[in-house]
Design a protein around this motif. Structure first.
Motif, PDB file in Angstrom:
ATOM      1  N   GLU A  17      74.279  29.245   7.222  1.00 57.83           N
ATOM      2  CA  GLU A  17      74.878  28.834   8.484  1.00 57.83           C
ATOM      3  C   GLU A  17      73.945  29.165   9.642  1.00 57.83           C
ATOM      4  O   GLU A  17      73.230  30.159   9.621  1.00 57.83           O
ATOM      5  CB  GLU A  17      76.227  29.529   8.670  1.00 57.83           C
ATOM      6  CG  GLU A  17      77.244  29.087   7.632  1.00 57.83           C
ATOM      7  CD  GLU A  17      78.607  29.714   7.865  1.00 57.83           C
ATOM      8  OE1 GLU A  17      78.822  30.309   8.945  1.00 57.83           O
ATOM      9  OE2 GLU A  17      79.443  29.596   6.964  1.00 57.83           O
ATOM     10  N   GLN A  18      74.012  28.327  10.678  1.00 59.17           N
ATOM     11  CA  GLN A  18      73.130  28.504  11.831  1.00 59.17           C
ATOM     12  C   GLN A  18      73.356  29.830  12.542  1.00 59.17           C
ATOM     13  O   GLN A  18      72.396  30.445  13.015  1.00 59.17           O
ATOM     14  CB  GLN A  18      73.300  27.341  12.808  1.00 59.17           C
ATOM     15  CG  GLN A  18      72.691  26.050  12.322  1.00 59.17           C
ATOM     16  CD  GLN A  18      72.741  24.957  13.378  1.00 59.17           C
ATOM     17  OE1 GLN A  18      72.768  25.237  14.571  1.00 59.17           O
ATOM     18  NE2 GLN A  18      72.765  23.715  12.919  1.00 59.17           N
ATOM     19  N   THR A  19      74.578  30.291  12.634  1.00 60.93           N
ATOM     20  CA  THR A  19      74.863  31.559  13.319  1.00 60.93           C
ATOM     21  C   THR A  19      74.110  32.705  12.642  1.00 60.93           C
ATOM     22  O   THR A  19      73.460  33.523  13.302  1.00 60.93           O
ATOM     23  CB  THR A  19      76.377  31.841  13.327  1.00 60.93           C
ATOM     24  OG1 THR A  19      77.044  30.737  13.935  1.00 60.93           O
ATOM     25  CG2 THR A  19      76.692  33.116  14.092  1.00 60.93           C
ATOM     26  N   TRP A  20      74.204  32.770  11.315  1.00 57.08           N
ATOM     27  CA  TRP A  20      73.506  33.821  10.563  1.00 57.08           C
ATOM     28  C   TRP A  20      71.995  33.702  10.738  1.00 57.08           C
ATOM     29  O   TRP A  20      71.303  34.684  10.991  1.00 57.08           O
ATOM     30  CB  TRP A  20      73.870  33.719   9.080  1.00 57.08           C
ATOM     31  CG  TRP A  20      73.123  34.690   8.223  1.00 57.08           C
ATOM     32  CD1 TRP A  20      73.486  35.979   7.948  1.00 57.08           C
ATOM     33  CD2 TRP A  20      71.885  34.465   7.530  1.00 57.08           C
ATOM     34  NE1 TRP A  20      72.536  36.571   7.136  1.00 57.08           N
ATOM     35  CE2 TRP A  20      71.542  35.661   6.869  1.00 57.08           C
ATOM     36  CE3 TRP A  20      71.033  33.371   7.420  1.00 57.08           C
ATOM     37  CZ2 TRP A  20      70.395  35.793   6.100  1.00 57.08           C
ATOM     38  CZ3 TRP A  20      69.888  33.495   6.660  1.00 57.08           C
ATOM     39  CH2 TRP A  20      69.572  34.696   6.008  1.00 57.08           C
ATOM     40  N   LEU A  21      71.485  32.467  10.631  1.00 57.35           N
ATOM     41  CA  LEU A  21      70.050  32.223  10.723  1.00 57.35           C
ATOM     42  C   LEU A  21      69.510  32.574  12.111  1.00 57.35           C
ATOM     43  O   LEU A  21      68.447  33.184  12.242  1.00 57.35           O
ATOM     44  CB  LEU A  21      69.734  30.770  10.366  1.00 57.35           C
ATOM     45  CG  LEU A  21      68.274  30.364  10.276  1.00 57.35           C
ATOM     46  CD1 LEU A  21      67.514  31.211   9.254  1.00 57.35           C
ATOM     47  CD2 LEU A  21      68.163  28.886   9.909  1.00 57.35           C
ATOM     48  N   ALA A  22      70.258  32.209  13.162  1.00 59.24           N
ATOM     49  CA  ALA A  22      69.825  32.514  14.528  1.00 59.24           C
ATOM     50  C   ALA A  22      69.684  34.025  14.720  1.00 59.24           C
ATOM     51  O   ALA A  22      68.699  34.501  15.301  1.00 59.24           O
ATOM     52  CB  ALA A  22      70.822  31.941  15.535  1.00 59.24           C
ATOM     53  N   THR A  23      70.648  34.776  14.201  1.00 63.43           N
ATOM     54  CA  THR A  23      70.585  36.242  14.285  1.00 63.43           C
ATOM     55  C   THR A  23      69.386  36.770  13.510  1.00 63.43           C
ATOM     56  O   THR A  23      68.656  37.648  13.988  1.00 63.43           O
ATOM     57  CB  THR A  23      71.888  36.861  13.722  1.00 63.43           C
ATOM     58  OG1 THR A  23      72.986  36.341  14.459  1.00 63.43           O
ATOM     59  CG2 THR A  23      71.858  38.370  13.819  1.00 63.43           C
ATOM     60  N   LYS A  24      69.166  36.216  12.343  1.00 69.78           N
ATOM     61  CA  LYS A  24      68.095  36.681  11.458  1.00 69.78           C
ATOM     62  C   LYS A  24      66.705  36.482  12.074  1.00 69.78           C
ATOM     63  O   LYS A  24      65.822  37.313  11.908  1.00 69.78           O
ATOM     64  CB  LYS A  24      68.199  35.946  10.119  1.00 69.78           C
ATOM     65  CG  LYS A  24      67.461  36.567   8.994  1.00 69.78           C
ATOM     66  CD  LYS A  24      68.223  37.767   8.464  1.00 69.78           C
ATOM     67  CE  LYS A  24      67.549  38.196   7.189  1.00 69.78           C
ATOM     68  NZ  LYS A  24      67.634  39.583   6.928  1.00 69.78           N
ATOM     69  N   ILE A  25      66.492  35.359  12.779  1.00 66.21           N
ATOM     70  CA  ILE A  25      65.158  35.089  13.351  1.00 66.21           C
ATOM     71  C   ILE A  25      65.089  35.432  14.848  1.00 66.21           C
ATOM     72  O   ILE A  25      64.085  35.162  15.501  1.00 66.21           O
ATOM     73  CB  ILE A  25      64.701  33.635  13.108  1.00 66.21           C
ATOM     74  CG1 ILE A  25      65.543  32.646  13.893  1.00 66.21           C
ATOM     75  CG2 ILE A  25      64.691  33.300  11.618  1.00 66.21           C
ATOM     76  CD1 ILE A  25      64.876  31.298  14.055  1.00 66.21           C
ATOM     77  N   LYS A  29      71.831  30.987  19.216  1.00 67.86           N
ATOM     78  CA  LYS A  29      72.356  29.938  18.345  1.00 67.86           C
ATOM     79  C   LYS A  29      72.114  28.559  18.950  1.00 67.86           C
ATOM     80  O   LYS A  29      71.801  27.607  18.238  1.00 67.86           O
ATOM     81  CB  LYS A  29      73.847  30.147  18.073  1.00 67.86           C
ATOM     82  CG  LYS A  29      74.375  29.108  17.080  1.00 67.86           C
ATOM     83  CD  LYS A  29      75.844  29.278  16.808  1.00 67.86           C
ATOM     84  CE  LYS A  29      76.351  28.285  15.802  1.00 67.86           C
ATOM     85  NZ  LYS A  29      76.276  26.896  16.202  1.00 67.86           N
ATOM     86  N   SER A  30      72.220  28.455  20.278  1.00 69.69           N
ATOM     87  CA  SER A  30      71.986  27.162  20.935  1.00 69.69           C
ATOM     88  C   SER A  30      70.531  26.710  20.765  1.00 69.69           C
ATOM     89  O   SER A  30      70.255  25.514  20.611  1.00 69.69           O
ATOM     90  CB  SER A  30      72.340  27.235  22.414  1.00 69.69           C
ATOM     91  OG  SER A  30      71.564  28.214  23.069  1.00 69.69           O
ATOM     92  N   THR A  31      69.602  27.672  20.758  1.00 68.83           N
ATOM     93  CA  THR A  31      68.187  27.345  20.536  1.00 68.83           C
ATOM     94  C   THR A  31      67.998  26.820  19.119  1.00 68.83           C
ATOM     95  O   THR A  31      67.370  25.774  18.905  1.00 68.83           O
ATOM     96  CB  THR A  31      67.304  28.592  20.765  1.00 68.83           C
ATOM     97  OG1 THR A  31      67.487  29.044  22.100  1.00 68.83           O
ATOM     98  CG2 THR A  31      65.837  28.288  20.498  1.00 68.83           C
ATOM     99  N   LEU A  32      68.566  27.537  18.155  1.00 70.20           N
ATOM    100  CA  LEU A  32      68.449  27.115  16.754  1.00 70.20           C
ATOM    101  C   LEU A  32      69.115  25.759  16.553  1.00 70.20           C
ATOM    102  O   LEU A  32      68.574  24.896  15.862  1.00 70.20           O
ATOM    103  CB  LEU A  32      69.067  28.163  15.823  1.00 70.20           C
ATOM    104  CG  LEU A  32      68.863  27.869  14.348  1.00 70.20           C
ATOM    105  CD1 LEU A  32      67.399  28.104  13.957  1.00 70.20           C
ATOM    106  CD2 LEU A  32      69.763  28.724  13.494  1.00 70.20           C
TER     107      LEU A  32
END
Length: 193
Positions: A17-25, A29-32
């Motif tokens: 999910e994008q939320t998890w990925l945004a936090t990870k990198i 979230k809006s950028t991702l």
């Protein structure tokens, strides 16, 4: 560069999910979300995203976009089940072996002065060999999926063997590869897989 298609396919395949990925990198979230929807992605973020997918097919697609490296087969004729891939690989092996023998490729490789006809035979064999290599990469990807190890991790485990055989030198490895090489030597006490 725009990697949205690669990112969406990788996230869907891996269930990320994008939320998890945004936090990870470490991006908003809006950028991702923008990256996933066609906005240009800075290369360092694209690498981070691709690494988080930990998926060979996604990595190959990314490498194809960035570096022009080989891309895995994804066409409609190509089925991605293990037995189909194995059958296609056997077919490509057979075609490459047939061309190698028929066109005397070993002699052509050693020939210093190639005629136009010989160059064409060598080029045709190169095309068969490329088909063969790509099919073997597909099969390797499926083997890795079934065993739970990435091709990159398998490569890292094999490095001691490659160095011992003289296929690679420790000096030729990147810093990260050298680190993995040393860890593999310490952890296994063997020459790799």
């Amino acid at each position: 560069m725009n990697f949205s298609k690669t990112f969406r396919k990788g996230a869907r395949k891996k269930g990320i999910e994008q939320t998890w990925l945004a936090t990870k990198i470490h991006v908003a979230k809006s950028t991702l979300n923008g990256y996933f929807n066609g906005e240009n992605t800075p290369l360092d973020n694209a690498v981070k995203i691709t690494k988080e997918f930990d998926d060979f097919e996604t990595s190959m697609s990314f490498a194809n976009q960035v570096l022009g490296l080989f891309k895995l087969f994804t066409g409609p004729r190509f089925k991605h089940d293990v037995l189909s891939i194995d059958a296609f690989t056997a077919k490509e092996d057979s075609e490459a072996d047939e061309a190698y023998a028929r066109d005397h490729i070993r002699w052509l490789l050693a020939d210093e002065d190639l005629s136009h006809e010989k160059k064409k035979a060598l080029e045709n064999f190169g095309a068969e060999d490329l088909d063969n290599i790509l099919m073997h990469l597909e099969r390797l990807d499926k083997i890795c999926e079934r065993t739970g190890i990435t091709p990159m991790a398998m490569f890292a485990r094999r490095m001691p063997y490659y160095v011992k055989q003289g296929y690679m030198t420790v000096e030729d490895l990147t810093d990260n590869q050298r680190h993995n090489y040393c860890q593999t030597l310490r952890g296994s006490g063997s020459d790799g897989i």
